[in-house]
Design a protein around this motif. Structure first.
Motif, PDB file in Angstrom:
ATOM      1  N   THR A 131      -1.480  -0.168 -11.039  1.00  0.00           N
ATOM      2  CA  THR A 131      -0.741   1.124 -10.832  1.00  0.00           C
ATOM      3  C   THR A 131      -1.236   2.311 -11.772  1.00  0.00           C
ATOM      4  OG1 THR A 131       1.475  -0.276 -10.530  1.00  0.00           O
ATOM      5  CG2 THR A 131       1.687   1.858 -11.189  1.00  0.00           C
ATOM      6  N   SER A 132      -1.043   3.329 -11.237  1.00  0.00           N
ATOM      7  CA  SER A 132      -1.527   4.590 -12.049  1.00  0.00           C
ATOM      8  C   SER A 132      -1.010   5.542 -11.578  1.00  0.00           C
ATOM      9  CB  SER A 132      -3.227   4.838 -12.062  1.00  0.00           C
ATOM     10  OG  SER A 132      -3.600   4.949 -10.732  1.00  0.00           O
ATOM     11  N   ASN A 159       0.640   8.902  -6.879  1.00  0.00           N
ATOM     12  CA  ASN A 159       0.706  10.325  -6.093  1.00  0.00           C
ATOM     13  C   ASN A 159       0.053   9.814  -4.425  1.00  0.00           C
ATOM     14  OD1 ASN A 159       1.298  11.781  -8.139  1.00  0.00           O
ATOM     15  ND2 ASN A 159      -0.771  12.161  -8.931  1.00  0.00           N
ATOM     16  N   GLN A 160      -0.891   8.938  -4.541  1.00  0.00           N
ATOM     17  CA  GLN A 160      -1.316   8.590  -3.370  1.00  0.00           C
ATOM     18  C   GLN A 160      -0.176   8.035  -2.450  1.00  0.00           C
ATOM     19  OE1 GLN A 160      -4.606   5.338  -3.335  1.00  0.00           O
ATOM     20  NE2 GLN A 160      -3.928   4.685  -1.256  1.00  0.00           N
ATOM     21  N   PHE A 161       0.563   7.147  -2.872  1.00  0.00           N
ATOM     22  CA  PHE A 161       1.873   6.873  -2.103  1.00  0.00           C
ATOM     23  C   PHE A 161       2.513   7.978  -1.703  1.00  0.00           C
ATOM     24  CE2 PHE A 161       6.324   5.690  -2.113  1.00  0.00           C
ATOM     25  CZ  PHE A 161       6.363   4.563  -1.452  1.00  0.00           C
ATOM     26  N   ASN A 208      -0.297   3.317   1.385  1.00  0.00           N
ATOM     27  CA  ASN A 208      -0.248   4.209   2.356  1.00  0.00           C
ATOM     28  C   ASN A 208       0.869   3.851   3.605  1.00  0.00           C
ATOM     29  OD1 ASN A 208      -2.463   5.297   1.697  1.00  0.00           O
ATOM     30  ND2 ASN A 208      -4.067   3.854   2.356  1.00  0.00           N
ATOM     31  N   GLY A 209       1.786   3.226   3.191  1.00  0.00           N
ATOM     32  CA  GLY A 209       2.743   2.829   4.275  1.00  0.00           C
ATOM     33  C   GLY A 209       2.614   2.042   5.062  1.00  0.00           C
ATOM     34  N   GLN A 210       1.537   1.154   5.021  1.00  0.00           N
ATOM     35  CA  GLN A 210       1.064   0.339   6.147  1.00  0.00           C
ATOM     36  C   GLN A 210       1.592  -1.351   5.811  1.00  0.00           C
ATOM     37  OE1 GLN A 210      -3.089   0.950   5.851  1.00  0.00           O
ATOM     38  NE2 GLN A 210      -2.797   2.721   7.247  1.00  0.00           N
ATOM     39  N   ALA A 211       2.247  -1.430   4.665  1.00  0.00           N
ATOM     40  CA  ALA A 211       2.797  -2.785   4.210  1.00  0.00           C
ATOM     41  C   ALA A 211       4.082  -2.665   3.689  1.00  0.00           C
ATOM     42  CB  ALA A 211       1.804  -3.234   3.351  1.00  0.00           C
TER      43      ALA A 211
END
Length: 545
Positions: free
Chosen positions: A317-318, A323-325, A306-309
């Motif tokens: 990984t899937s 897609n979430q990333f 989510n761009g928080q780390a």
């Protein structure tokens, strides 16, 4: 032997009765061919019927994680691979549900009440060897036949050096389920994912060459992304990834090391101190996620996606996760944003990689399984441990899900299709015989039709090959790791205690090394020294150096 001959004779008689019965039942169930009859035998002699050892259709109960979900899926009846497999061995599989939350306790309860499934998955030999010994001695699990030549794929597994210590009184009571062919193929099972785009933005375009460089890199990234966490973790085992850069044996906390001419658990060694200090430093500098000790499994990877780390130790990984990333990071593709970092060299200049037994968890069989069912179960698992089955699991059916073109497997699936959707039963039982995690590196797996996943899989392959070429496998003696003695088995829970103490040290205020050494000293009262003495005596007796 005499009893087996009698049983075979009775079975043959029953089969002949069934054939006669079928012929008089309007042919609803066609009888199997038993060879030429007197009317078509050129010699004029009546030929003896041939016996089919799998003529009797049987039901096998089988248990593994979330198995019921696959069998309950709306598409389960149309799972061609599962249907063909059950037909091939003339059996029906009946699922017995367990989950990742209740499996260990359920199996213990079922073992006590004689309700274990015919075949079930558990992880006793590496994680609870004392219980493995107890179940074998109490007749709860069934030993494998001495002659396994009928099951060549299983026989090959049982010949592995890391499997030999698992014999009890000369017998195996389980089948290890291979994750990889070799112990040093686990190089990416302690992955360090990081935002390579953020690193490049901060001026870093290569892997850090030391712990200090990793700290400097992370601080430079956080200066541009102040709301992000520097380093997240997936769970407590992946936190141990950090020790690959200082004392790699600690990355596999179950391992034992030889120091001062005696074997000790890896977490007892003073070599742990450097990694402990580094983890405390990361926490105090605000780099290690402040919530690492209280989060649930998966929270760390979610922060990364989510761009928080900036970086994360471990995590799956899937396609859904990639897609979430991309959804959480508009304008950044997974291929451009996600990198796989190599751990920096240890003090001896070597880049160490994670090592584990080539298997994780085992297939067990209930002790009172009759000979017919046991043989059929072993046939099934032997097939599920074969390359033929691995190809079906990973690529699907040739001509339907993929085609061969120029020596390569080319997928015929659309981007909206997946093998898991088409074959829901296989998706939950495919790993009963083997995990087949290394198949992606064999060159035989189809290229994913989704470009996002295809790019990430290629990154995995490239990084795997790089680490295999440049890395040094962590030196672990499996003879000692897998050795079972009463005192050693009794302190099995100390690995969990050591993890808890490591968390306390990282979060503590006193000197980190002093806190850790005091924690280790407290293990003496829990049987540590007795276990060390017993292990060394047994190792000397067995000639383990």
């Amino acid at each position: 032997m005499k009893r087996q001959l009698i049983k075979s004779s009775v079975l043959l008689s029953l089969l002949l009765v069934l054939v006669v019965s079928a012929c008089s039942n309007n042919g609803n169930q066609p009888a199997a061919s038993t060879g030429p009859t007197a009317s078509n035998n050129e010699s004029g002699e009546t030929a003896a019927p041939t016996s089919d050892p799998n003529a009797e259709k049987i039901e096998l109960t089988v248990s593994t994680w979330n198995i019921q979900e696959g069998f309950d899926d709306p598409g389960a009846k149309n799972d061609t691979i599962a249907n063909n497999m059950q037909e091939k061995f003339n059996l029906t599989l009946k699922p017995i549900q367990v989950t990742w939350d209740d499996w260990t306790e359920k199996y213990k309860i079922w073992a006590t009440s004689n309700q274990l499934p015919d075949m079930f998955v558990n992880n006793l030999v590496t994680d609870d060897p004392g219980l493995y010994v107890t179940w074998a001695e109490q007749g709860i699990i069934k030993p494998l036949p001495e002659d396994m030549s009928k099951y060549p794929n299983l026989a090959k597994i049982l010949e592995l050096p890391s499997v030999q210590p698992l014999k009890l009184d000369g017998k195996y009571y389980m089948i290890p389920r291979l994750t990889y062919d070799n112990s040093d193929d686990w190089v990416l099972d302690r992955p360090i994912r990081y935002r390579k785009d953020w690193a490049a933005e901060a001026g870093y375009t290569s892997d850090p060459k030391s712990f200090d460089e990793f700290v400097a890199m992370t601080k430079a990234v956080l200066a541009k992304h102040p709301n992000a966490v520097g380093l997240a973790v997936n769970n407590n085992q992946t936190l141990l990834t950090h020790f690959l850069g200082s004392y790699p044996e600690m990355a596999n906390i179950k391992s034992w090391v030889k120091e001062d001419n005696r074997w000790i658990p890896s977490y007892v060694s003073s070599k742990v101190n450097q990694g402990v200090q580094e983890l405390r430093s990361l926490y105090e500098q605000g780099i290690l996620d402040k919530d690492f000790a209280i989060q649930k499994v998966g929270d760390g990877p979610n922060k990364f996606l989510n761009g928080q780390a900036f970086a994360v130790y471990g995590g799956p990984t899937s396609l859904d996760l990639l897609n979430q990333f991309e959804k959480a990071n508009p304008g950044v593709t997974a291929a451009d944003g996600i990198g796989l970092m190599s751990m920096w060299p240890a003090a001896d200049g070597k880049k160490y990689t994670f090592v584990e037994t080539p298997y994780w968890s085992e297939m067990f069989f209930r002790a009172d399984l009759d000979d017919v069912k046991f043989d059929r179960a072993l046939q099934l698992i032997d097939y599920m441990a074969s390359e033929e089955f691995a190809v079906l699991v990973k690529n699907g059916i040739e001509g339907v899900d993929y085609k061969m073109e120029g020596g390569k497997a080319v997928s015929l699936l659309t981007q909206d299709e997946s093998l898991a959707q088409k074959y829901p039963i296989i998706s939950v039982i495919s790993y009963l015989g083997a995990w087949n995690q290394g198949f992606i590196y064999s060159g035989k797996q189809t290229v994913n039709t989704n470009p996002t996943m295809a790019a990430y899989e290629q990154l995995q392959i490239d990084t795997f090959n790089k680490l295999k070429a440049e890395g040094t496998p962590t030196p672990i003696n499996f003879d000692v790791l897998l050795l079972s003695t009463p005192a050693k088995d009794a302190i099995g829970g100390l690995t969990a205690t050591a993890m808890d103490d490591l968390y306390k040290v990282i979060l503590g205020k006193e000197d980190a090394v002093t806190m850790w050494q005091n924690a280790v000293k407290s293990y003496d009262a829990k049987g540590l020294q007795e276990a060390i003495a017993e292990v060394n005596a047994k190792a000397a007796e067995l000639g383990i150096n």
